[in-house]
Scaffold this motif. Structure first.
Motif, PDB file in Angstrom:
ATOM      1  N   LEU A 315       0.894  -1.189   0.105  1.00 31.62           N
ATOM      2  CA  LEU A 315       0.015   0.105  -0.097  1.00 31.62           C
ATOM      3  C   LEU A 315       0.841   1.210   0.119  1.00 31.62           C
ATOM      4  O   LEU A 315       2.112   0.965   0.031  1.00 31.62           O
ATOM      5  CB  LEU A 315      -1.019   0.091   1.336  1.00 31.62           C
ATOM      6  CG  LEU A 315      -0.470  -0.114   2.596  1.00 31.62           C
ATOM      7  CD1 LEU A 315       0.154   1.323   3.318  1.00 31.62           C
ATOM      8  CD2 LEU A 315      -1.391  -0.718   3.493  1.00 31.62           C
ATOM      9  N   ALA A 316       0.148   2.453  -0.433  1.00 25.84           N
ATOM     10  CA  ALA A 316       0.987   3.533  -0.419  1.00 25.84           C
ATOM     11  C   ALA A 316       0.264   4.644   0.817  1.00 25.84           C
ATOM     12  O   ALA A 316      -1.057   4.529   0.633  1.00 25.84           O
ATOM     13  CB  ALA A 316       0.826   4.443  -1.692  1.00 25.84           C
ATOM     14  N   THR A 317       0.896   4.955   1.663  1.00 24.96           N
ATOM     15  CA  THR A 317       0.270   5.854   2.620  1.00 24.96           C
ATOM     16  C   THR A 317       0.346   7.355   2.170  1.00 24.96           C
ATOM     17  O   THR A 317       1.550   7.938   1.821  1.00 24.96           O
ATOM     18  CB  THR A 317       1.078   5.615   4.170  1.00 24.96           C
ATOM     19  OG1 THR A 317       0.900   4.484   4.502  1.00 24.96           O
ATOM     20  CG2 THR A 317       0.376   6.816   5.141  1.00 24.96           C
ATOM     21  N   TYR A 318      -0.762   8.005   2.366  1.00 21.59           N
ATOM     22  CA  TYR A 318      -0.776   9.412   1.819  1.00 21.59           C
ATOM     23  C   TYR A 318      -1.152  10.179   3.134  1.00 21.59           C
ATOM     24  O   TYR A 318      -1.348   9.911   4.103  1.00 21.59           O
ATOM     25  CB  TYR A 318      -2.044   9.650   0.964  1.00 21.59           C
ATOM     26  CG  TYR A 318      -2.151   8.661  -0.384  1.00 21.59           C
ATOM     27  CD1 TYR A 318      -1.738   9.718  -1.244  1.00 21.59           C
ATOM     28  CD2 TYR A 318      -2.812   7.594  -0.392  1.00 21.59           C
ATOM     29  CE1 TYR A 318      -1.809   8.589  -2.692  1.00 21.59           C
ATOM     30  CE2 TYR A 318      -2.845   6.919  -1.568  1.00 21.59           C
ATOM     31  CZ  TYR A 318      -2.398   7.311  -2.754  1.00 21.59           C
ATOM     32  OH  TYR A 318      -2.505   6.851  -3.858  1.00 21.59           O
ATOM     33  N   GLU A 319      -0.446  11.538   2.990  1.00 22.93           N
ATOM     34  CA  GLU A 319      -0.642  12.515   3.835  1.00 22.93           C
ATOM     35  C   GLU A 319      -1.882  13.270   3.125  1.00 22.93           C
ATOM     36  O   GLU A 319      -1.367  13.689   1.925  1.00 22.93           O
ATOM     37  CB  GLU A 319       0.452  13.406   4.419  1.00 22.93           C
ATOM     38  CG  GLU A 319       1.490  12.419   4.657  1.00 22.93           C
ATOM     39  CD  GLU A 319       1.342  11.644   5.679  1.00 22.93           C
ATOM     40  OE1 GLU A 319       0.477  11.740   6.524  1.00 22.93           O
ATOM     41  OE2 GLU A 319       2.163  10.454   5.595  1.00 22.93           O
ATOM     42  N   ILE A 320      -2.712  13.602   3.814  1.00 19.43           N
ATOM     43  CA  ILE A 320      -3.998  14.453   3.104  1.00 19.43           C
ATOM     44  C   ILE A 320      -3.903  15.795   3.729  1.00 19.43           C
ATOM     45  O   ILE A 320      -3.860  16.101   4.742  1.00 19.43           O
ATOM     46  CB  ILE A 320      -5.428  14.023   3.681  1.00 19.43           C
ATOM     47  CG1 ILE A 320      -5.582  12.482   3.405  1.00 19.43           C
ATOM     48  CG2 ILE A 320      -6.468  14.589   2.835  1.00 19.43           C
ATOM     49  CD1 ILE A 320      -5.109  11.885   2.099  1.00 19.43           C
ATOM     50  N   VAL A 321      -3.542  16.997   2.635  1.00 17.03           N
ATOM     51  CA  VAL A 321      -3.266  18.137   3.097  1.00 17.03           C
ATOM     52  C   VAL A 321      -4.280  18.989   2.261  1.00 17.03           C
ATOM     53  O   VAL A 321      -4.722  18.818   1.304  1.00 17.03           O
ATOM     54  CB  VAL A 321      -1.629  18.547   2.783  1.00 17.03           C
ATOM     55  CG1 VAL A 321      -0.918  17.570   3.576  1.00 17.03           C
ATOM     56  CG2 VAL A 321      -1.453  18.650   1.283  1.00 17.03           C
ATOM     57  N   CYS A 322      -4.483  20.421   2.758  1.00 19.30           N
ATOM     58  CA  CYS A 322      -5.107  21.429   1.847  1.00 19.30           C
ATOM     59  C   CYS A 322      -3.829  21.967   0.935  1.00 19.30           C
ATOM     60  O   CYS A 322      -2.739  22.151   1.273  1.00 19.30           O
ATOM     61  CB  CYS A 322      -5.563  22.449   2.587  1.00 19.30           C
ATOM     62  SG  CYS A 322      -6.868  22.243   3.925  1.00 19.30           S
TER      63      CYS A 322
END
Length: 373
Positions: A315-322
């Motif tokens: 899997l790829a872990t994302y950072e969710i940002v504005c």
């Protein structure tokens, strides 16, 4: 901060050299002044943002966040970050509610269920971006007395996790494991009870690789309809370690922590063990499908048809940002942390059971981080 160490060093085949910035090389690092990077290809780190960041989400990236936090504090000594590993679902919800500065998720924001719209509203009507920061292999861990080697296909795994195959001596399992004595005991499936990007990726893998055997769809809730749930990655790994006849899906670092046996995967070219080379071979061909600085990755093609000799379950872990919408102090701090995470912070990821960013992904990621406003 004591970091856990794990045996696997996940090499990214054909990825090229990883461009890492030297930690703390600028005499102003951590003093509140802008800290320069030693790499000509890496942007400077501005440590003048707000002192404390808060983030929440994926438990799969918890150990990676520990590595990133240590690198961040070495670069910006007056800054800190608190990361709460409550799971991807909680991370997205907390981010969309404006309760954390960024969220961690093992899946990109889902437009169908409203996550993308809610995230844009949280970002003052600006798009949120999915930034892949960590690659993590997912193990199919098991505990079966006397069975130290086990091979599964996507089809057989799907039938185990949706209850079509109920005992370890089932002919479908036996056919893949010639010479292995399989006990006539029930299979005890263990799954994530909380909303989880790991679950989403695992179900996407089953859907893509099982030749129609998995009809339960995907998503962050486990849809198999069998087994018992456990909270978080640590909970799943501990349940597997303590339950005879069990099988479940869990990130590599947690499987290693609990000394779980891990199944090989046969995608058509023979059994493939989860190793540095086999995971790297699978990751090397993954493409970006997101637009602009929204770096969503397409893993489905790799799940469905991985290169021969590769281990396709990761899997790829994302950072969710504005992309926009932060106040100035928060935007500066988020950019500083993510810049350090993508450069200095990559140096110790392999020792923690993760794959460092491929060079081409690193440069795309740095471009996106610097565009946050």
């Amino acid at each position: 901060m004591k970091l856990q160490r794990h045996g696997l060093v996940v090499a990214l085949a054909a990825a090229g050299a990883i461009l890492l910035a030297a930690c703390g090389s600028d005499p102003n690092s951590g003093s509140g002044a802008a800290a320069g990077s030693s790499s000509a290809n890496s942007p400077a780190v501005d440590c003048n943002g707000k002192a404390s960041l808060n983030a929440e989400g994926s438990s799969a990236q918890k150990n990676a966040m520990d590595v990133f936090a240590q690198a961040y504090q070495a670069k910006c000594t007056n800054a800190k970050i608190a990361y709460n590993p409550t799971g991807s679902g909680a991370g997205v919800k907390q981010f969309n509610a404006g309760l954390v500065d960024f969220g961690g998720s093992d899946s990109a924001l889902n437009a169908t269920n409203g996550e993308t719209t809610a995230a844009a509203a949280r970002c003052q009507n600006n798009p949120a971006w999915n930034l892949p920061m960590v690659f993590g292999p997912v193990a199919i861990g098991y505990k079966v007395n006397g069975v130290s080697s086990l091979t599964l296909t996507g089809e057989v795994a799907a039938k185990i996790f949706n209850g079509q195959i109920k005992t370890w001596d089932d002919p479908a399992i036996a056919a893949l494991n010639s010479g292995v004595t399989l006990p006539a005991e029930p299979i005890n499936v263990v799954f994530r009870s909380d909303d989880s990007g790991t679950t989403d990726n695992f179900q996407k893998y089953l859907k893509a690789s099982s030749k129609g055997a998995w009809t339960q769809g995907d998503g962050k809730k486990f849809n198999g309809g069998v087994g018992s749930g456990a909270q978080g990655s640590a909970g799943v790994a501990q349940a597997l370690a303590g339950t005879e006849g069990s099988i479940g899906y869990v990130e590599l670092s947690f499987a290693q922590d609990n000394k779980l046996d891990m199944a090989k995967i046969d995608s058509g070219s023979g059994p493939v063990e989860l190793t540095d080379a086999t995971v790297g071979k699978a990751i090397a061909g993954v493409t970006v499908t997101g637009q602009g600085n929204d770096l969503v990755l397409d893993l489905t093609k790799t799940y469905a048809g991985p290169p021969a000799g590769s281990y396709p379950l990761f899997l790829a872990t994302y950072e969710i940002v504005c992309s926009k919408g932060y106040d100035a102090a928060t935007a500066t701090a988020v950019k500083a942390f993510l810049t350090v995470a993508a450069t200095d912070g990559q140096a110790n990821l392999a020792a923690a059971g993760y794959a460092p960013l491929p060079a081409e992904f690193q440069q795309k990621l740095l471009t996106a981080v610097q565009a946050i406003a």
